[in-house]
Motif scaffolding. Sequence first.
Motif, PDB file in Angstrom:
ATOM      1  N   GLU A   1       0.832  -1.206   0.000  1.00 58.91           N
ATOM      2  CA  GLU A   1       0.000   0.000   0.000  1.00 58.91           C
ATOM      3  C   GLU A   1       0.864   1.253   0.000  1.00 58.91           C
ATOM      4  O   GLU A   1       0.573   2.217  -0.699  1.00 58.91           O
TER       5      GLU A   1
ATOM      6  N   ARG B   1       1.004   4.097  -2.797  1.00 55.63           N
ATOM      7  CA  ARG B   1       0.806   5.522  -2.489  1.00 55.63           C
ATOM      8  C   ARG B   1       1.971   6.359  -3.022  1.00 55.63           C
ATOM      9  O   ARG B   1       1.775   7.428  -3.598  1.00 55.63           O
TER      10      ARG B   1
ATOM     11  N   GLU C   1       1.763   9.176  -5.779  1.00 56.79           N
ATOM     12  CA  GLU C   1       2.238  10.532  -5.475  1.00 56.79           C
ATOM     13  C   GLU C   1       3.279  10.970  -6.497  1.00 56.79           C
ATOM     14  O   GLU C   1       3.254  12.117  -6.966  1.00 56.79           O
TER      15      GLU C   1
END
Length: 176
Positions: free
Chosen positions: A118, A122, A126
């Motif tokens: 995860e 992320r 980003e």
Amino acid sequence: MISQLLAVVEVDKADRVVCQAVGCGHGVFRRIHVVRHGDGSLGVYGSDCFGKLFGQLANKAPQYGSGDGRELTPEERLMLAENTERLVAQFEAEYQALAAQERLRREQQEMVERAAQERAERLRAEAERRRPPAPAEIASVERAAKALVRQKFNVDPDAPGWRGLVLVEARKLLGR
């Protein structure tokens, strides 16, 4: 029900137990085989008698422990001689506790791996969000960006000095 090898254990030579094979009666202290018979009863056998009586089980691992022969504590040796069923119940409880610990360890490892995945996702998202839009991406939304600049600020987006504002609106449209 077929006979099942439950455990292979050992005791000190001075504390040997009697092989329960019919007609044997030898004292056994190394590689004592604990077997559950098809009728549910338990038996304790030396290696030779075990091989003769239960040859089909000789190559199978015992249900509890390894085939190397777990050395029994004095309390366990007493249980083996006086109440083998209780010793097997203790082995089962130990087995269940180890299985529960292994399940917990696996679950924790899976949680750590999921959290790492995860986090990586992320970070990737980003990084993608921070990546400047490619000229082709800007070109795909430039007409809509110019219309927004014209509507919001009441200026000609093609006039000199307004290109930066068009790029800001294009990035917004691209989700960046």
